[in-house]
Design a protein around this motif. Structure first.
Motif, PDB file in Angstrom:
ATOM      1  N   GLY A  92       7.517  26.472 -13.498  1.00 53.84           N
ATOM      2  CA  GLY A  92       6.510  25.601 -14.186  1.00 53.84           C
ATOM      3  C   GLY A  92       6.897  24.045 -14.429  1.00 53.84           C
ATOM      4  O   GLY A  92       8.073  23.601 -14.378  1.00 53.84           O
ATOM      5  N   ASP A  93       5.867  23.301 -14.781  1.00 54.86           N
ATOM      6  CA  ASP A  93       6.108  21.978 -15.096  1.00 54.86           C
ATOM      7  C   ASP A  93       6.392  21.443 -13.687  1.00 54.86           C
ATOM      8  O   ASP A  93       7.508  20.521 -13.467  1.00 54.86           O
ATOM      9  CB  ASP A  93       7.181  21.664 -16.099  1.00 54.86           C
ATOM     10  CG  ASP A  93       6.555  21.926 -17.550  1.00 54.86           C
ATOM     11  OD1 ASP A  93       5.551  22.319 -17.634  1.00 54.86           O
ATOM     12  OD2 ASP A  93       7.390  21.440 -18.501  1.00 54.86           O
ATOM     13  N   LEU A  94       5.593  21.450 -12.724  1.00 51.97           N
ATOM     14  CA  LEU A  94       5.580  20.540 -11.453  1.00 51.97           C
ATOM     15  C   LEU A  94       5.857  19.253 -11.611  1.00 51.97           C
ATOM     16  O   LEU A  94       6.499  18.368 -10.949  1.00 51.97           O
ATOM     17  CB  LEU A  94       4.464  21.038 -10.424  1.00 51.97           C
ATOM     18  CG  LEU A  94       4.171  22.654 -10.388  1.00 51.97           C
ATOM     19  CD1 LEU A  94       2.794  22.677  -9.598  1.00 51.97           C
ATOM     20  CD2 LEU A  94       5.367  23.307  -9.436  1.00 51.97           C
ATOM     21  N   LYS A  95       4.572  18.630 -12.457  1.00 53.91           N
ATOM     22  CA  LYS A  95       4.719  17.100 -12.571  1.00 53.91           C
ATOM     23  C   LYS A  95       4.478  16.930 -14.073  1.00 53.91           C
ATOM     24  O   LYS A  95       4.315  17.940 -15.038  1.00 53.91           O
ATOM     25  CB  LYS A  95       3.659  16.498 -11.792  1.00 53.91           C
ATOM     26  CG  LYS A  95       3.816  16.545 -10.465  1.00 53.91           C
ATOM     27  CD  LYS A  95       5.027  15.411  -9.947  1.00 53.91           C
ATOM     28  CE  LYS A  95       5.215  15.137  -8.529  1.00 53.91           C
ATOM     29  NZ  LYS A  95       6.362  14.512  -8.222  1.00 53.91           N
ATOM     30  N   ILE A  96       4.590  15.680 -14.375  1.00 46.76           N
ATOM     31  CA  ILE A  96       4.445  15.031 -15.994  1.00 46.76           C
ATOM     32  C   ILE A  96       3.136  15.716 -16.402  1.00 46.76           C
ATOM     33  O   ILE A  96       3.017  16.090 -17.908  1.00 46.76           O
ATOM     34  CB  ILE A  96       4.680  13.796 -16.016  1.00 46.76           C
ATOM     35  CG1 ILE A  96       4.787  13.375 -17.368  1.00 46.76           C
ATOM     36  CG2 ILE A  96       3.670  12.854 -15.189  1.00 46.76           C
ATOM     37  CD1 ILE A  96       5.996  13.906 -18.312  1.00 46.76           C
ATOM     38  N   ALA A  99      -2.801  16.273 -13.793  1.00 46.77           N
ATOM     39  CA  ALA A  99      -3.559  15.246 -12.891  1.00 46.77           C
ATOM     40  C   ALA A  99      -2.901  14.727 -11.780  1.00 46.77           C
ATOM     41  O   ALA A  99      -3.152  14.422 -10.480  1.00 46.77           O
ATOM     42  CB  ALA A  99      -3.963  14.067 -13.555  1.00 46.77           C
ATOM     43  N   ALA A 100      -1.362  14.761 -11.886  1.00 44.89           N
ATOM     44  CA  ALA A 100      -0.480  14.718 -11.049  1.00 44.89           C
ATOM     45  C   ALA A 100       0.198  15.602 -10.082  1.00 44.89           C
ATOM     46  O   ALA A 100       0.798  15.265  -9.175  1.00 44.89           O
ATOM     47  CB  ALA A 100       0.740  13.814 -11.540  1.00 44.89           C
ATOM     48  N   ASP A 101      -0.399  16.805 -10.477  1.00 40.79           N
ATOM     49  CA  ASP A 101       0.153  18.101  -9.727  1.00 40.79           C
ATOM     50  C   ASP A 101      -0.047  18.001  -8.214  1.00 40.79           C
ATOM     51  O   ASP A 101       0.773  18.694  -7.469  1.00 40.79           O
ATOM     52  CB  ASP A 101      -0.273  19.142 -10.572  1.00 40.79           C
ATOM     53  CG  ASP A 101       0.396  19.901 -11.525  1.00 40.79           C
ATOM     54  OD1 ASP A 101       1.603  19.355 -11.698  1.00 40.79           O
ATOM     55  OD2 ASP A 101       0.199  20.933 -12.076  1.00 40.79           O
ATOM     56  N   GLU A 124       1.173  21.814 -17.093  1.00 40.36           N
ATOM     57  CA  GLU A 124      -0.170  22.373 -16.381  1.00 40.36           C
ATOM     58  C   GLU A 124      -1.307  22.396 -16.921  1.00 40.36           C
ATOM     59  O   GLU A 124      -2.196  22.216 -16.514  1.00 40.36           O
ATOM     60  CB  GLU A 124       0.221  23.409 -15.439  1.00 40.36           C
ATOM     61  CG  GLU A 124       0.899  23.362 -14.056  1.00 40.36           C
ATOM     62  CD  GLU A 124       2.385  23.002 -14.328  1.00 40.36           C
ATOM     63  OE1 GLU A 124       2.529  21.852 -13.679  1.00 40.36           O
ATOM     64  OE2 GLU A 124       3.153  23.486 -14.731  1.00 40.36           O
ATOM     65  N   VAL A 125      -1.161  22.506 -18.310  1.00 38.20           N
ATOM     66  CA  VAL A 125      -2.206  22.699 -19.190  1.00 38.20           C
ATOM     67  C   VAL A 125      -2.693  21.906 -20.456  1.00 38.20           C
ATOM     68  O   VAL A 125      -3.522  21.710 -20.910  1.00 38.20           O
ATOM     69  CB  VAL A 125      -2.293  24.265 -19.709  1.00 38.20           C
ATOM     70  CG1 VAL A 125      -2.590  25.231 -18.687  1.00 38.20           C
ATOM     71  CG2 VAL A 125      -1.176  24.463 -20.603  1.00 38.20           C
ATOM     72  N   GLU A 126      -1.682  21.010 -20.666  1.00 32.22           N
ATOM     73  CA  GLU A 126      -1.662  19.950 -21.785  1.00 32.22           C
ATOM     74  C   GLU A 126      -1.384  18.754 -20.968  1.00 32.22           C
ATOM     75  O   GLU A 126      -0.511  18.376 -20.199  1.00 32.22           O
ATOM     76  CB  GLU A 126      -0.632  20.265 -22.603  1.00 32.22           C
ATOM     77  CG  GLU A 126      -0.440  21.653 -23.357  1.00 32.22           C
ATOM     78  CD  GLU A 126       0.612  21.923 -24.024  1.00 32.22           C
ATOM     79  OE1 GLU A 126       0.734  23.057 -24.717  1.00 32.22           O
ATOM     80  OE2 GLU A 126       1.608  21.209 -24.081  1.00 32.22           O
ATOM     81  N   VAL A 180       1.774  30.012 -21.739  1.00 31.73           N
ATOM     82  CA  VAL A 180       1.645  28.498 -22.083  1.00 31.73           C
ATOM     83  C   VAL A 180       0.165  28.497 -22.108  1.00 31.73           C
ATOM     84  O   VAL A 180      -0.125  27.316 -22.726  1.00 31.73           O
ATOM     85  CB  VAL A 180       2.342  27.645 -21.239  1.00 31.73           C
ATOM     86  CG1 VAL A 180       4.179  27.784 -21.313  1.00 31.73           C
ATOM     87  CG2 VAL A 180       2.179  27.984 -19.628  1.00 31.73           C
ATOM     88  N   SER A 181      -0.561  28.967 -21.404  1.00 34.97           N
ATOM     89  CA  SER A 181      -1.921  28.665 -20.968  1.00 34.97           C
ATOM     90  C   SER A 181      -2.855  28.857 -22.375  1.00 34.97           C
ATOM     91  O   SER A 181      -4.042  28.128 -22.456  1.00 34.97           O
ATOM     92  CB  SER A 181      -2.553  29.570 -19.683  1.00 34.97           C
ATOM     93  OG  SER A 181      -2.064  28.962 -18.650  1.00 34.97           O
ATOM     94  N   ARG A 182      -2.823  30.125 -22.943  1.00 37.14           N
ATOM     95  CA  ARG A 182      -3.649  30.341 -24.157  1.00 37.14           C
ATOM     96  C   ARG A 182      -3.489  29.172 -25.228  1.00 37.14           C
ATOM     97  O   ARG A 182      -2.408  28.989 -25.297  1.00 37.14           O
ATOM     98  CB  ARG A 182      -3.402  31.777 -24.547  1.00 37.14           C
ATOM     99  CG  ARG A 182      -3.521  32.705 -23.542  1.00 37.14           C
ATOM    100  CD  ARG A 182      -3.150  34.191 -24.081  1.00 37.14           C
ATOM    101  NE  ARG A 182      -3.827  34.749 -25.101  1.00 37.14           N
ATOM    102  CZ  ARG A 182      -3.384  34.721 -26.305  1.00 37.14           C
ATOM    103  NH1 ARG A 182      -2.389  34.698 -26.686  1.00 37.14           N
ATOM    104  NH2 ARG A 182      -4.041  35.037 -27.430  1.00 37.14           N
ATOM    105  N   ARG A 183      -4.541  29.221 -26.046  1.00 41.15           N
ATOM    106  CA  ARG A 183      -4.241  28.414 -27.093  1.00 41.15           C
ATOM    107  C   ARG A 183      -3.833  29.467 -28.228  1.00 41.15           C
ATOM    108  O   ARG A 183      -4.097  30.273 -28.208  1.00 41.15           O
ATOM    109  CB  ARG A 183      -5.816  27.983 -27.718  1.00 41.15           C
ATOM    110  CG  ARG A 183      -5.987  26.981 -29.075  1.00 41.15           C
ATOM    111  CD  ARG A 183      -7.348  26.745 -29.353  1.00 41.15           C
ATOM    112  NE  ARG A 183      -7.902  26.165 -28.553  1.00 41.15           N
ATOM    113  CZ  ARG A 183      -7.874  24.677 -28.356  1.00 41.15           C
ATOM    114  NH1 ARG A 183      -6.950  24.095 -29.142  1.00 41.15           N
ATOM    115  NH2 ARG A 183      -8.472  23.775 -27.182  1.00 41.15           N
TER     116      ARG A 183
END
Length: 378
Positions: A92-96, A99-101, A124-126, A180-183
């Motif tokens: 996880g956390d490919l990019k900052i 939008a940049a993934d 990826e979700v925030e 990480v994806s769930r609220r």
């Protein structure tokens, strides 16, 4: 607004907020590290041959590249390929930011024929790893479309999460979880139910079971920058998952999120914290305590002999990128009923969010290709 004006505005914001950021910084190590004695005792690494021996499946594992100012990912992908890894599990956390993934796709060419199995990180979700929208389903959908292209991926029927399993040959069963994806984060009842069914089937087939997820389980001995930060429900989910790992004899669990390395045992389950693929290293953490960029090579022998698993820490030889912000200051901003709420903070401490935002903007500014991508996306 023209692109030139947008660029100048971005730079102006970065400069202005940087003063706030620098003024708010405090010295020493990140307060997320559990003790002053941590973490030299958690630095175990095996020594592996240059090529996997006959009868062994070699895997590469790591997470958290984000802005990757030191260019760790291209090095890691080429090394994994050179050393005979069959697959690369990315935690996880490919990019900052999401939008940049898509910029990350081009980097996959360095893997050659090595299979790529990624999972979700909070970036990826925030937005910038801090601001969550009303619904993460769109990000989840895009991630599946862009990156889950490997053969044999068994996706869980969960539309708001990226959860799956995959077999490598006849010996290894890998499970990718999403905390990480769930609220409100955690795993949730549906994911835990799917997990038990998948674990049960893999154990019955006598597979060596490996699990990957972005955040470490709560109450681990190394860092609180884990599921501890996500509240009571997440901690309960963490405890439930650990019980399942023990029940079905999971061989090893791999986590990321904290930008360091640690090898530890949590209530009988071997864990490896491997967040060293280019994101800024944990503030103030010495190399001897795990403060270095790296990825892992894992040799899995055929024949369900999970006791013979060997894990080598492959250290990056280049110049590292170090963090100046305390991990504990990273927060998630949530929008509810037209107001913004920062988890884990009182309003009087809202300056911590400004620190986090400044940090994220500084990271964007340090990577011209990300700034250019965001401007083109307007």
């Amino acid at each position: 607004m023209t692109k030139g004006c947008a660029g100048l505005a971005l730079n102006a914001v970065v400069v202005a907020l940087s003063f706030c950021f620098l003024a708010a910084c405090h010295s020493g190590r990140s307060s997320s590290i559990r003790s002053a004695a941590c973490c030299a005792a958690y630095q175990h690494s095996d020594s592996l041959p240059d090529e996997p021996p006959q009868g062994v499946i070699r895997l590469a594992i790591g997470g958290d590249s984000r802005n990757d100012s030191s260019d760790v990912v291209p090095w890691a992908f080429k090394e994994a390929r050179k050393k005979g890894a069959k697959a690369f599990f990315f935690l996880g956390d490919l990019k900052i930011t999401r939008a940049a993934d898509k910029l990350f796709v081009a980097e996959l060419a360095d893997l050659g024929g090595v299979i790529f199995y990624p999972l979700m990180g909070n970036h990826e979700v925030e937005f910038l790893g801090a601001i969550r929208g009303f619904d993460s389903r769109h990000a989840v959908k895009e991630f599946k479309e862009d990156f889950l292209k490997a053969p044999g991926v068994n996706l869980a029927p969960l539309t708001d999460l990226v959860v799956y399993s995959a077999n490598l040959g006849d010996a290894v069963h890998f499970i990718a979880l999403d905390n990480v994806s769930r609220r409100g984060e955690g795993f949730g009842a549906a994911q835990l139910e799917w997990l038990e069914g998948d674990l049960s089937a893999a154990a019955a087939a006598k597979k060596v079971i490996l699990v990957g997820m972005h955040k470490a389980l709560a109450n681990n001995p190394v860092t609180t920058h884990a599921m501890d930060e996500d509240g009571v429900n997440a901690i309960q989910d963490s405890d439930a998952a650990l019980e399942l790992f023990k029940k079905y004899k999971v061989a090893m669990v791999f986590v990321s999120h904290s930008h360091m390395y640690a090898s530890y045992n949590q209530d009988g389950i071997e864990m490896r914290l491997t967040g060293g693929l280019g994101a800024p290293l944990v503030k103030g953490l010495a190399v001897a305590d795990g403060g270095f960029h790296h990825f892992l090579l894992v040799d899995v022998p055929l024949g369900n002999n999970q006791d013979a698993l060997k894990v080598e820490v492959v250290k990056f030889p280049g110049v590292p990128t170090k963090d100046v912000q305390d991990e504990a200051d990273e927060v998630e901003a949530r929008t509810r009923s037209g107001t913004t709420e920062f988890r884990g903070m009182s309003r009087s401490n809202s300056s911590h969010c400004l620190i986090g935002l400044t940090r994220s903007l500084m990271l964007i500014a340090s990577r011209p290709e990300i700034s250019a991508f965001l401007l083109r996306a307007r």
